[in-house]
Design a protein around this motif. Sequence first.
Motif, mmCIF file in Angstrom:
data_model
loop_
_atom_site.group_PDB
_atom_site.id
_atom_site.type_symbol
_atom_site.label_atom_id
_atom_site.label_comp_id
_atom_site.label_asym_id
_atom_site.label_seq_id
_atom_site.Cartn_x
_atom_site.Cartn_y
_atom_site.Cartn_z
ATOM 1 N N ILE A 71 0.562 -1.564 -0.070
ATOM 2 C CA ILE A 71 -0.081 -0.498 0.353
ATOM 3 C C ILE A 71 0.813 1.219 -0.007
ATOM 4 O O ILE A 71 1.773 1.175 0.445
ATOM 5 N N VAL A 72 0.451 1.933 -0.867
ATOM 6 C CA VAL A 72 1.578 3.325 -1.565
ATOM 7 C C VAL A 72 0.744 4.270 -0.739
ATOM 8 O O VAL A 72 0.027 4.794 -1.361
ATOM 9 N N LEU A 73 1.300 5.203 0.288
ATOM 10 C CA LEU A 73 0.882 6.616 1.149
ATOM 11 C C LEU A 73 1.895 7.242 0.806
ATOM 12 O O LEU A 73 2.828 7.268 0.926
ATOM 13 N N ARG A 74 1.787 8.650 0.077
ATOM 14 C CA ARG A 74 1.678 9.769 -0.015
ATOM 15 C C ARG A 74 2.827 10.334 0.800
ATOM 16 O O ARG A 74 3.702 11.165 1.148
ATOM 17 N N GLY A 75 2.023 10.178 1.887
ATOM 18 C CA GLY A 75 2.947 10.953 3.601
ATOM 19 C C GLY A 75 1.775 12.103 4.143
ATOM 20 O O GLY A 75 1.056 13.236 2.905
ATOM 21 N N SER A 76 2.143 12.150 5.069
ATOM 22 C CA SER A 76 1.246 13.774 5.989
ATOM 23 C C SER A 76 2.017 14.855 6.938
ATOM 24 O O SER A 76 1.935 14.486 7.590
ATOM 25 N N HIS A 77 2.165 15.574 5.998
ATOM 26 C CA HIS A 77 3.532 16.911 6.302
ATOM 27 C C HIS A 77 3.334 16.745 7.974
ATOM 28 O O HIS A 77 3.797 16.213 8.994
ATOM 29 N N GLY A 78 2.417 17.185 7.787
ATOM 30 C CA GLY A 78 2.251 17.896 9.486
ATOM 31 C C GLY A 78 1.871 17.431 10.412
ATOM 32 O O GLY A 78 1.991 17.396 11.846
ATOM 33 N N ARG A 79 1.159 15.792 10.004
ATOM 34 C CA ARG A 79 0.939 14.739 10.968
ATOM 35 C C ARG A 79 2.743 14.751 11.612
ATOM 36 O O ARG A 79 2.457 14.249 12.525
ATOM 37 N N TYR A 80 3.011 14.135 11.164
ATOM 38 C CA TYR A 80 4.363 13.134 11.451
ATOM 39 C C TYR A 80 5.319 14.235 12.933
ATOM 40 O O TYR A 80 5.830 14.488 13.378
ATOM 41 N N CYS A 340 16.385 20.890 13.917
ATOM 42 C CA CYS A 340 16.908 19.335 14.582
ATOM 43 C C CYS A 340 17.778 18.325 13.934
ATOM 44 O O CYS A 340 17.898 19.230 11.980
ATOM 45 N N SER A 341 18.599 18.214 14.079
ATOM 46 C CA SER A 341 19.240 17.543 13.005
ATOM 47 C C SER A 341 18.621 15.948 12.253
ATOM 48 O O SER A 341 18.033 15.579 12.623
ATOM 49 N N GLY A 342 18.748 16.208 10.767
ATOM 50 C CA GLY A 342 18.952 15.390 10.077
ATOM 51 C C GLY A 342 19.094 15.723 8.729
ATOM 52 O O GLY A 342 19.003 16.560 8.270
ATOM 53 N N SER A 343 19.142 14.684 8.149
ATOM 54 C CA SER A 343 19.560 15.252 6.483
ATOM 55 C C SER A 343 18.100 15.271 5.161
ATOM 56 O O SER A 343 17.252 15.726 5.366
ATOM 57 N N TYR A 344 18.713 14.008 4.479
ATOM 58 C CA TYR A 344 17.076 14.342 2.853
ATOM 59 C C TYR A 344 15.901 13.069 3.553
ATOM 60 O O TYR A 344 14.810 13.045 2.716
ATOM 61 N N GLN A 345 16.603 12.876 5.390
ATOM 62 C CA GLN A 345 14.510 11.563 5.552
ATOM 63 C C GLN A 345 13.633 12.649 4.599
ATOM 64 O O GLN A 345 13.011 11.684 4.089
ATOM 65 N N ILE A 346 13.062 13.429 5.432
ATOM 66 C CA ILE A 346 12.057 13.906 5.299
ATOM 67 C C ILE A 346 11.736 14.675 3.527
ATOM 68 O O ILE A 346 10.648 14.345 3.391
ATOM 69 N N ASN A 347 12.935 14.599 3.201
ATOM 70 C CA ASN A 347 12.712 15.562 1.607
ATOM 71 C C ASN A 347 12.438 14.053 0.780
ATOM 72 O O ASN A 347 11.596 14.499 -0.135
ATOM 73 N N LEU A 348 12.456 12.622 1.323
ATOM 74 C CA LEU A 348 11.930 12.278 0.440
ATOM 75 C C LEU A 348 10.940 12.017 -0.175
ATOM 76 O O LEU A 348 9.965 11.319 -1.236
ATOM 77 N N PHE A 349 9.476 12.706 0.753
ATOM 78 C CA PHE A 349 8.654 12.733 0.861
ATOM 79 C C PHE A 349 8.225 13.456 -0.707
ATOM 80 O O PHE A 349 6.692 13.395 -1.793
ATOM 81 N N GLU A 350 8.720 14.582 -0.965
ATOM 82 C CA GLU A 350 8.436 15.794 -2.308
ATOM 83 C C GLU A 350 9.351 15.389 -2.985
ATOM 84 O O GLU A 350 9.624 15.367 -4.212
ATOM 85 N N ASP A 351 10.275 14.608 -2.844
ATOM 86 C CA ASP A 351 11.713 14.797 -3.759
ATOM 87 C C ASP A 351 11.126 13.485 -4.462
ATOM 88 O O ASP A 351 11.379 12.434 -4.113
ATOM 89 N N ASN A 352 11.735 13.053 -5.788
ATOM 90 C CA ASN A 352 11.872 11.844 -6.983
ATOM 91 C C ASN A 352 12.766 11.638 -6.545
ATOM 92 O O ASN A 352 14.579 12.308 -6.082
ATOM 93 N N GLU A 353 13.506 10.549 -7.440
ATOM 94 C CA GLU A 353 15.419 10.403 -7.831
ATOM 95 C C GLU A 353 16.540 11.349 -8.188
ATOM 96 O O GLU A 353 17.079 11.856 -7.091
ATOM 97 N N GLU A 354 14.967 11.937 -8.815
ATOM 98 C CA GLU A 354 16.283 12.672 -9.949
ATOM 99 C C GLU A 354 16.541 14.162 -8.884
ATOM 100 O O GLU A 354 17.609 14.564 -8.988
#
Length: 393
Positions: A71-80, A340-354
Amino acid sequence: MSKKYIVHIDLDSFFVSVERKFNPSLMGKPVIIGGAEGRGVVASCSYEARQFGIHSAMPTQQALKLCPHAIVLRGSHGRYSEASREVTEIIHDSVPLYQKTSVDEFYIDLTGMDRYYDPYILATELRQRIIRQTGLPISFGMASCKTVAKMATNQAKPNGQLWIKHGDEKSFMAPLNISKIPMLGEKTCEKLYQYGIEKIRDLQKVDIRFLETVFGKAGHYIWEKANGIDDSEIVPHSERKSISTEHTFGNNTTDRRTLETILVSMTEELAFKLRSENKLASCLAIKLRYANFETHTLQEKIAFTSAEHILIPGIKNLLKRAWNQHRPIRLIGVKLSQLCSGSYQINLFEDNEEQIKLYKAMDTINFKYGNKTVCRAAGMEIGQRNFNPFLSK
């Protein structure tokens, strides 16, 4: 000297767990959180999905080939973001010293507490409190240092806890694969495999001089990690840290294009600075000072990010909301806060591979040759101006 008690806390499959709170029918099913099925990537996945070989940053198309019924979900920024803040508040109110290293990961220092309380019971009660108040599964590991505590958490997952007592660090680590050592990169592991070093016990037996010959100064670091030696401190967490910059115009302006050009350049450089310091921001703000020195600010909470293709539209929108276009502007500023510390983790929701590859390539070039070597065309127009982003509390 008193024994150190370091606790590492990790919210299990954080994004999936948050989604399951709102939709219990997802329980027990392979769930993928991330971008669109086309060129998107996996930001997070459930343990059920991991059993098919799916992992973070994998192209969604590839993940669905491995597990077509996922099951693929787009993700909910605000909730996280809200769930992360909720957990942070519970920890903040419960312990004297902690470090937030990402939206779903924390280190806690309970050293000295053993004079009054049992540190393991304290950590257990904190874990139960978080589960009870948030409904999210959580694991923790406790040990004498950050490295072993994190490894203990990984062994305790899912939804478990593990205490590695003082003196047991080496025996706990010995049977594990060297890839289980935090921050030991893939290339380093491959090189060690070539020498027949696969388990941490093998690495513990290696002469430190051999490691220094092969890896240089990093050899000493690798040897210490393998032997459970880690003197790194808990850096106190502060939500008040921010990164900001301002630009004062030589002549007051009402030209929107000029203002947006400045904003693009400032936001781009602040975003690069965030990534270079491995940080994410969850609040953006704009500052406007009119010709009569009257100053207005406007801010907005956002999902944790360090990507300018998310930040720039947000800043432009704040300009549109904050600016009385009939009034000339003397000074304009941008501020990114609640870091907060962190790298590309959250950006994966909006970013495609390119996009992810593009950011990494841009940063590599800018780290090597100086920032603004590669930037958006809009930012090049003012690339020569004196620009000094700074961190403040």
